[in-house]
Design an enzyme around this catalytic site. Sequence first.
Site, short mmCIF file in Angstrom:
data_model
loop_
_atom_site.label_atom_id
_atom_site.label_comp_id
_atom_site.label_asym_id
_atom_site.label_seq_id
_atom_site.Cartn_x
_atom_site.Cartn_y
_atom_site.Cartn_z
CG ASP A 61 37.59 33.02 54.12
OD1 ASP A 61 38.05 32.71 53.01
OD2 ASP A 61 38.19 33.74 54.93
CE1 TYR A 155 43.22 36.06 39.58
CE2 TYR A 155 44.05 36.34 37.34
CZ TYR A 155 43.00 36.12 38.21
OH TYR A 155 41.72 35.95 37.71
N1 LIG Z 1 36.90 39.73 35.98
C1 LIG Z 1 37.87 39.26 35.22
O1 LIG Z 1 38.43 39.96 34.38
C2 LIG Z 1 38.31 37.83 35.37
C3 LIG Z 1 39.16 37.31 34.39
C4 LIG Z 1 39.60 36.00 34.51
C5 LIG Z 1 39.16 35.22 35.57
N2 LIG Z 1 38.34 35.76 36.50
C6 LIG Z 1 37.95 34.90 37.62
O2 LIG Z 1 36.55 34.91 37.75
C7 LIG Z 1 36.21 34.66 39.11
C8 LIG Z 1 35.19 35.69 39.56
O3 LIG Z 1 35.79 36.97 39.49
P1 LIG Z 1 34.97 38.34 39.33
O4 LIG Z 1 35.61 39.09 38.24
O5 LIG Z 1 33.53 38.06 39.29
O6 LIG Z 1 35.38 39.07 40.70
P2 LIG Z 1 34.54 39.85 41.78
O7 LIG Z 1 33.45 40.63 41.16
O8 LIG Z 1 35.55 40.56 42.63
O9 LIG Z 1 33.88 38.66 42.61
C9 LIG Z 1 34.68 37.78 43.32
C10 LIG Z 1 33.80 36.87 44.13
O10 LIG Z 1 34.65 35.99 44.87
C11 LIG Z 1 34.30 36.08 46.25
N3 LIG Z 1 35.44 35.83 47.12
C12 LIG Z 1 36.63 36.48 47.16
N4 LIG Z 1 37.38 35.98 48.15
C13 LIG Z 1 36.66 34.99 48.73
C14 LIG Z 1 36.88 34.10 49.81
N5 LIG Z 1 38.00 34.13 50.52
N6 LIG Z 1 35.91 33.22 50.14
C15 LIG Z 1 34.76 33.19 49.44
N7 LIG Z 1 34.48 34.00 48.42
C16 LIG Z 1 35.43 34.89 48.08
C17 LIG Z 1 33.74 37.48 46.42
O11 LIG Z 1 32.83 37.53 47.51
P3 LIG Z 1 33.12 38.05 49.00
O12 LIG Z 1 34.02 39.22 48.89
O13 LIG Z 1 31.74 38.36 49.48
O14 LIG Z 1 33.72 36.89 49.72
C18 LIG Z 1 32.96 37.65 45.13
O15 LIG Z 1 31.69 37.07 45.22
C19 LIG Z 1 37.52 34.70 39.90
O16 LIG Z 1 37.96 33.40 40.15
C20 LIG Z 1 38.46 35.40 38.95
O17 LIG Z 1 39.81 35.05 39.19
C21 LIG Z 1 37.89 37.03 36.43
#
Ligand SMILES: NC(=O)c1ccc[n+]([C@@H]2O[C@H](COP(=O)([O-])OP(=O)(O)OC[C@H]3O[C@@H](n4cnc5c(N)ncnc54)[C@H](OP(=O)(O)O)[C@@H]3O)[C@@H](O)[C@H]2O)c1
Length: 270
Positions: A61, A155
Site C-alpha cells: 500500500d 486529483y
Molecule cells: N486512466 C487514465 O485516464 C489516466 C490518466 C492520467 C493519469 N493516469 C494515472 O495512471 C496511473 C495508473 O492509472 P490506471 O488508469 O491504470 O488506473 P487503475 O486501472 O485503477 O490502476 C491503478 C493501480 O494503482 C494501484 N493502487 C491504487 N491505490 C494504491 C495504493 N494505495 N497502493 C498501491 N497501489 C495502489 C491499483 O492496485 P490495487 O488496487 O491492487 O492497490 C492499480 O494497480 C495512475 O497514477 C493514474 O493517476 C491515468
Amino acid sequence: MKTIVITGASDGIGAEMARQLAASLKSEVALVLAARNEEALAAVAAQCEAAGAQALVVRTDVAEEVQCRALAAAAVARFGRIDALINNAGMSAQALFSDVRAEDLGWYEQLMRVNHWGSVWCTHAALPHLKATRGHIVAVSSLAGLVGVPGRTAYSATKFAMTGFFEALRAELKGVGVSVTTAYPGVVATQIRYRGYNAAGRPAGSSGLKEDDAMSVEECARLIIDGMNRREREVVMTARGKLGRLLKILAPGLVEKMALAALKDEVKPH
Ligand SMILES: NC(=O)c1ccc[n+]([C@@H]2O[C@H](COP(=O)([O-])OP(=O)(O)OC[C@H]3O[C@@H](n4cnc5c(N)ncnc54)[C@H](OP(=O)(O)O)[C@@H]3O)[C@@H](O)[C@H]2O)c1
C-alpha cells in the site's frame, strides 16, 4: 538482467507496462510488481513469467511509507539491484469542491498520500540503488497535473505535486546519471475513474469525463516505456495535452473552457 519496480501493477496502465516489458525484454528483465491486490498481481506475474521474465509480487500500500521502503528492500533482496522505478500507483476522484462536506475532506489527504507521497517514499527508498545503476525514474502524472481540471481539485493537486517534485528531482539528479521521465496521460481506457472517490469519499462507480476518444491502455503503456527508454524528460501523449500546455500561457481562459468541455453535463459546476 535489469530489475524494474512498478507500483500499481495489478491493473490498468501498470499491469500493461509489466506485460510489455516482459514481452520485449524476456529473460533480460526481473519485474517487481507492487499494489494492494495480491491475487491480481499474481495473475500479472504469471503473464510476465509466461513471456520469459522473472517476476516478484510485493503486496504494497503506497500510502504507507514503511511499505514503500519494504518494497525497495524486497526488490534488492531478491535481485540485488534496481534499474528502474515506475511510480504508477494512483487513484482518481471526481467531485466539485463545494459539494464536499467538511467531515469528508479527509479523502483529499488520503489521495495525496497515494498519488504524491507514495511516489516520494518509493523514490527515496530506491534512489541509492538507482544511482548505483544510473537508472530510470518514471512518474505517471496526468494532464490534470499540467492543467487544473474542474471536478478534480484533489486529483489535480496530487498530480501537480508530482509534477513539481519530479521536475526538481530531475535537475538534482542530472549529474549522477539517473533520468526522470514524467508522463502525462490524457483519458486512458481503464477503470480508474469508476474506482475513484466521489464527494463523500466512496467509489464513484461512474466516470465524470467523456470517454469517447480515450487512449487504449496498450498505447499509453507503450508511450511511457518509449519515453523511459529514451530518457525523455516528459511524455505528453495527446494533441489536446500539448495544446493545453501551450494555451495555458497564451490564453488561460480558453483552457478553462476546454477543461469544462471535457466534463459530462451531469458533473459540470452548477
Ligand atoms: N486512466 C487514465 O485516464 C489516466 C490518466 C492520467 C493519469 N493516469 C494515472 O495512471 C496511473 C495508473 O492509472 P490506471 O488508469 O491504470 O488506473 P487503475 O486501472 O485503477 O490502476 C491503478 C493501480 O494503482 C494501484 N493502487 C491504487 N491505490 C494504491 C495504493 N494505495 N497502493 C498501491 N497501489 C495502489 C491499483 O492496485 P490495487 O488496487 O491492487 O492497490 C492499480 O494497480 C495512475 O497514477 C493514474 O493517476 C491515468
